[in-house]
Every structure is written in C-alpha cells, then in structure tokens.
Motif scaffolding. Structure first.
Motif, PDB file in Angstrom:
ATOM      1  N   ARG A 241       1.029  -0.821  -0.259  1.00 11.00           N
ATOM      2  CA  ARG A 241      -0.105   0.345   0.405  1.00 11.00           C
ATOM      3  C   ARG A 241       1.126   1.324   0.223  1.00 11.00           C
ATOM      4  O   ARG A 241       0.722   2.346  -0.896  1.00 11.00           O
ATOM      5  CB  ARG A 241      -0.464   0.094   0.778  1.00 11.00           C
ATOM      6  CG  ARG A 241      -1.893   1.070   1.523  1.00 11.00           C
ATOM      7  CD  ARG A 241      -2.665   0.666   2.113  1.00 11.00           C
ATOM      8  NE  ARG A 241      -2.145   0.809   3.795  1.00 11.00           N
ATOM      9  CZ  ARG A 241      -2.777   0.596   5.024  1.00 11.00           C
ATOM     10  NH1 ARG A 241      -3.817   0.430   5.110  1.00 11.00           N
ATOM     11  NH2 ARG A 241      -1.466   0.338   5.980  1.00 11.00           N
ATOM     12  N   LYS A 244       2.378   1.724  -3.626  1.00 13.69           N
ATOM     13  CA  LYS A 244       0.679   2.291  -3.961  1.00 13.69           C
ATOM     14  C   LYS A 244       1.399   3.655  -4.609  1.00 13.69           C
ATOM     15  O   LYS A 244       0.873   4.779  -5.382  1.00 13.69           O
ATOM     16  CB  LYS A 244      -0.403   1.262  -3.832  1.00 13.69           C
ATOM     17  CG  LYS A 244      -0.088   0.270  -4.667  1.00 13.69           C
ATOM     18  CD  LYS A 244      -0.968  -0.636  -4.456  1.00 13.69           C
ATOM     19  CE  LYS A 244      -0.703  -1.838  -4.795  1.00 13.69           C
ATOM     20  NZ  LYS A 244      -2.113  -2.876  -4.471  1.00 13.69           N
ATOM     21  N   LYS A 245       1.201   4.320  -2.996  1.00 10.30           N
ATOM     22  CA  LYS A 245       0.827   5.682  -2.327  1.00 10.30           C
ATOM     23  C   LYS A 245       1.905   6.334  -3.138  1.00 10.30           C
ATOM     24  O   LYS A 245       1.835   7.435  -3.762  1.00 10.30           O
ATOM     25  CB  LYS A 245       0.854   5.970  -1.335  1.00 10.30           C
ATOM     26  CG  LYS A 245      -0.696   5.572  -0.207  1.00 10.30           C
ATOM     27  CD  LYS A 245      -0.787   5.649   0.906  1.00 10.30           C
ATOM     28  CE  LYS A 245      -2.268   5.262   1.456  1.00 10.30           C
ATOM     29  NZ  LYS A 245      -1.573   5.653   3.076  1.00 10.30           N
TER      30      LYS A 245
END
Length: 251
Positions: A241, A244-245
């Motif tokens: 995550r 991805k950010k």
C-alpha cells in the motif's frame, strides 16, 4: 632461546586464531564462562596479549559472529535457472544457518545481544536480500519479505510455547507427578485451548536451537509456509500500500 621455543610451540597469535579459539572455548564451556583471561589461558598467553587483536570483549563477540557466519553455506542461485532457483537457495541458506547454530549453542544468545551491525552481519544480510532480488522480486516485496523472515535468516525463531518450564510456564525446578497433574487440571479449566495446542505433539530431544518446542519440523514447516507465500505474492506482482501511494504521488 627458551622464549623463542615457547613462542614457536604456541604458534604465532593473530586475530583469526584468537577468534577460532574463542568459538571452540564457548562450544566447550558456554558463552557465560568465556572471558579474556580464560581465553588467554587456552592460547597460552596473558590476557593482555589478546587486546592486540580484539579491543575488548564486545569486539571479541562480534568477531565470533564473523566466524559462525563464515560457516553458513552461501547457497547461491544457479544462473542457469534464470532466477527460478531463489526458493531453494533461500531454504538451503536458512537451514545451513540453523545447522551452524545447533553446532554452536551459544551463538543465538550472542546474535540477539549484538547492537552493532558489523561488516560481516551487514554482508550476510546483503547477500540474503540479493537472493530475492536475483529471483526477480521487487525491492518493495523484498523489504517486506525480510521483515517476515526476521530471525529465521539466522536459523532461529522466538518460541511461542516454552516447554522447558513445564506446564506451569516457569515455576522452576522439578514438580512431583501430583503437582504436575494439579497444574494441568488448572490449565485445562482456565486455558483449555492453549493446553490442547501446546501438548498436541511431542518434540525430538536435542533438536531445539533455543528453548521451547521449535524443533526442526516446526521450523521447516513455518519456513516453507513463508516461502510458498512469498512465491505467490511474487507471481501476483504484489505491491504494498505504501509503494502504491508513493507511485500515485509521483505520477
């Protein structure tokens, strides 16, 4: 002339000889009994002579870690396998590290006590990471894989069930059969699920690196689960995550 003869008998002292002697002595008497004075006696020199090769006891322990790392099988990936051999290479490396710790029972305690990341330790970790990267893992996945591996890269894990203390969990000493039965009865009433799982299987005598029930089967069972999971995430092209950010911000 007599002094020269004595020096020849002892052999020339150097850092590696000091470290090898320290490892052998710790194997024989345990790490708690290892001292500069006793090591000097083992080598036939005064303790002060050792300080020419290691600055202090902490540097001696760091050097002993270097020695045990040198015993671990490199288990490099076969280039002909095109990166597909990463799983076998990692498994062999971990099990080789475990075998080294079983030969040197004091090593786990020393590894856990080290606060300095020495070149030998950093080199070992770097080569471990290299096996995943060579297998095609992303840096992102490799980062999380190393967290998941934790102390397994050294061949041990923290124990969940501590069998060494008996069913009482740390009462110390030997309990009579009557007292042991009473403890089991109380455990069954208060914590039935823990008791059922903790006593589900017996473990081989002498197969434990540390305390508890982490025998060879349990260790390999968990290791294979992890490796299978890493393989699945790698094939899926998994991304964390956080990564991805970061990618979204950069685009």
């Amino acid at each position: 002339m007599a002094q020269q003869t004595e020096e020849h008998r002892r052999g020339r002292l150097n850092r590696q000889r000091v470290l090898q002697a320290a490892v052998s002595l710790a194997d024989e008497v345990g790490i708690d009994e290892l001292s500069m004075r006793r090591l000097g006696q083992e080598l036939g020199v005064v303790a002060m002579a050792l300080y020419k090769h290691v600055a202090n006891k902490e540097e001696l322990l760091d050097g002993m870690v270097e020695e045990i790392i040198s015993e671990i099988d490199p288990a490099v990936i076969d280039p002909a396998a095109g990166g597909e051999d990463w799983k076998n290479a990692v498994r062999l490396r971990v099990l080789s590290a475990r075998a080294v710790l079983q030969r040197h029972r004091w090593a786990r305690q020393v590894l856990e006590s080290r606060t300095n990341q020495t070149p030998a330790v950093l080199g070992y970790m770097d080569s471990f990471i290299a096996m995943f990267l060579a297998g095609g893992f992303s840096v992102d996945l490799t980062h999380h894989v190393m967290h998941a591996m934790g102390s397994r890269i050294w061949g041990f894990t923290q124990e969940l069930f501590d069998d060494s203390a008996g069913p009482g969990g740390g009462t110390g000493g030997e309990m009579s059969p009557e007292a042991q039965a009473a403890v089991f009865e109380e455990m069954a009433a208060r914590y039935p699920n823990i008791l059922q799982v903790a006593t589900a299987a017996s473990h081989d005598e002498g197969s434990v690196v540390g305390r508890g029930c982490d025998d060879q089967f349990e260790f390999e069972f968990a290791l294979d689960l992890l490796l299978d999971g890493f393989e699945r995430l790698h094939r899926q092209g998994w991304t964390s995550r956080q990564a991805k950010k970061a990618q979204a911000k950069g685009s």
